[in-house]
Design an enzyme around this catalytic site. Structure first.
Site, short mmCIF file in Angstrom:
data_model
loop_
_atom_site.label_atom_id
_atom_site.label_comp_id
_atom_site.label_asym_id
_atom_site.label_seq_id
_atom_site.Cartn_x
_atom_site.Cartn_y
_atom_site.Cartn_z
N ASN A 1 -15.24 17.78 -3.26
CA ASN A 1 -16.26 18.04 -2.24
C ASN A 1 -15.55 18.47 -0.96
OD1 ASN A 1 -18.51 17.35 -3.78
ND2 ASN A 1 -18.26 15.17 -3.32
N ILE B 1 1.66 3.83 2.39
CA ILE B 1 2.71 4.04 3.40
C ILE B 1 3.65 2.84 3.42
CG2 ILE B 1 3.19 4.57 5.82
CD1 ILE B 1 0.26 5.64 5.98
N TYR C 1 -13.14 3.08 12.90
CA TYR C 1 -11.73 2.98 12.48
C TYR C 1 -10.82 3.41 13.63
CZ TYR C 1 -7.29 4.50 10.53
OH TYR C 1 -5.94 4.70 10.33
N GLY D 1 0.81 -1.21 0.00
CA GLY D 1 0.00 0.00 0.00
C GLY D 1 0.84 1.26 0.00
#
Length: 348
Positions: A224, A14, A157, A12
């Protein structure tokens, strides 16, 4: 003999930047990933790690694996002798966690418990854990230092990261032969200076900066902005953005700390400076030379108004400091986006 380090979730964003720093520092990373947040590519290696090999001239060992697959993890620990584990693997979208809490608890908590049990069984008791500033919840004061209360998290999370921190603390308390460094990340952005590796969200980006850069390159119409009525200078959310290369180097410093038989240590990895959404948009417009259209929409559930670090403990105890500023973050991010308009799937 170079030391082997297991990197979970190492394909991924990082993770791949940290694998590069590990190679540069003389470690031998062994990477596992299940491609939930990483681009597969056509070869035997994830595309991010294939490029890391090209950049460093060193080889990366990789196995496709899910941390929920206990049998596969057991086989991995029988096959390799690890000095330490850097644990990135997990689900990481704040908004999605509010919608799918069970997924987040299953992957993040169960996955980590299984990993810790297997590490213990094989006598691998050195861990660097990828935690998050979300464990602080709504800040009671700013900048946030490591003594700030944790656990008042505003989303599943953040709660999953908090629970894992508590588990690791309890483990180190119960068994003094364990050493763990818990790194509380603020908001990573930017990319490697080569423009060869960077953040390539699978689907709609959950983080501000990859979304901004995709608008700049024309992949998305407009940004947004989630709320402009926060109690901040311009009404938009303020975060501590840190260059991913600085963040990756923090993991090398953490590995060195483990060698001191440090027990359980916790560090913020941030710059100490907060920037608003609109300041980040302006900085990206400057770096890219593009206008970035945006529209203000409702606040996002679970978001806090402002969050930035006091990073002095990491400076004192790890000898680590964030060296790359806002302009550099945006320039490097734009270089990555320009060279890879479709992310890792871009055809040369």
């Amino acid at each position: 003999m170079a030391e082997k380090v297991l990197v979970t979730g190492g394909a991924g964003y990082i993770g791949s930047h940290t694998v590069l720093e590990l190679l540069e520092a003389g470690y031998l990373p062994v990477v596992i990933d299940n491609f939930h947040n990483a681009f597969r590519g056509g070869g035997s290696l994830p595309e991010s790690l294939r490029r890391v090999q090209e950049l460093t001239g060193r080889s990366v060992e990789f196995e496709e694996m899910d941390i929920l697959d206990q049998g596969a993890l057991q086989r991995l620990f029988k096959k390799y002798s690890f000095m330490a584990v850097i644990h990135f693997a997990g689900l990481k979208a704040v908004g999605e966690s509010v919608q799918k809490p069970l997924d987040y608890y299953r992957v993040n908590l169960t996955g980590t418990i299984q990993l810790l049990e297997i590490m213990k069984a094989h006598g691998v008791k050195n861990l660097v854990f990828s935690s998050s500033a979300t464990v602080y919840g709504n800040p009671q004061y700013l900048p946030l230092d490591e003594a700030h209360p944790t656990g008042g998290c505003t989303n599943p999370y953040g709660k999953s990261k908090f629970f894992i921190e508590e588990m690791i603390r309890d483990l180190c308390q119960a068994d003094k032969t364990w050493n763990a460094v818990l790194l509380r990340y603020f908001n990573p952005t930017g990319a490697h200076a080569s423009g060869c590796i960077g953040e390539d969200p699978q689907g709609i980006p959950n983080n501000l900066m990859p979304y901004v850069s995709q608008v700049a390159i024309g992949r998305r119409e407009a940004l947004n902005v989630f709320g402009n009525d926060y109690d901040t200078e311009d009404g938009t959310g303020v975060r501590d953005y840190i260059h991913v290369v600085d963040l990756a180097k923090g993991h090398i410093a953490a590995l060195r700390k483990l060698k001191e038989q440090c027990g359980c240590r916790i560090y913020n990895l941030g710059t100490g400076t907060g920037y608003s959404v609109l300041q980040m948009v302006q900085a990206m417009e400057k770096a890219s030379g593009k206008k970035i259209p945006y529209k203000v929409v409702a606040r996002r559930e679970g978001d806090v108004a402002a969050c930035y670090a006091n990073p002095s403990l990491a400076q004192e105890e790890l000898g680590w400091t964030a060296a790359l500023g806002l302009d550099r973050m945006c320039e490097d991010l734009w270089r990555w986006q320009k060279q890879n308009p479709s992310g890792f799937g871009t055809q040369a």
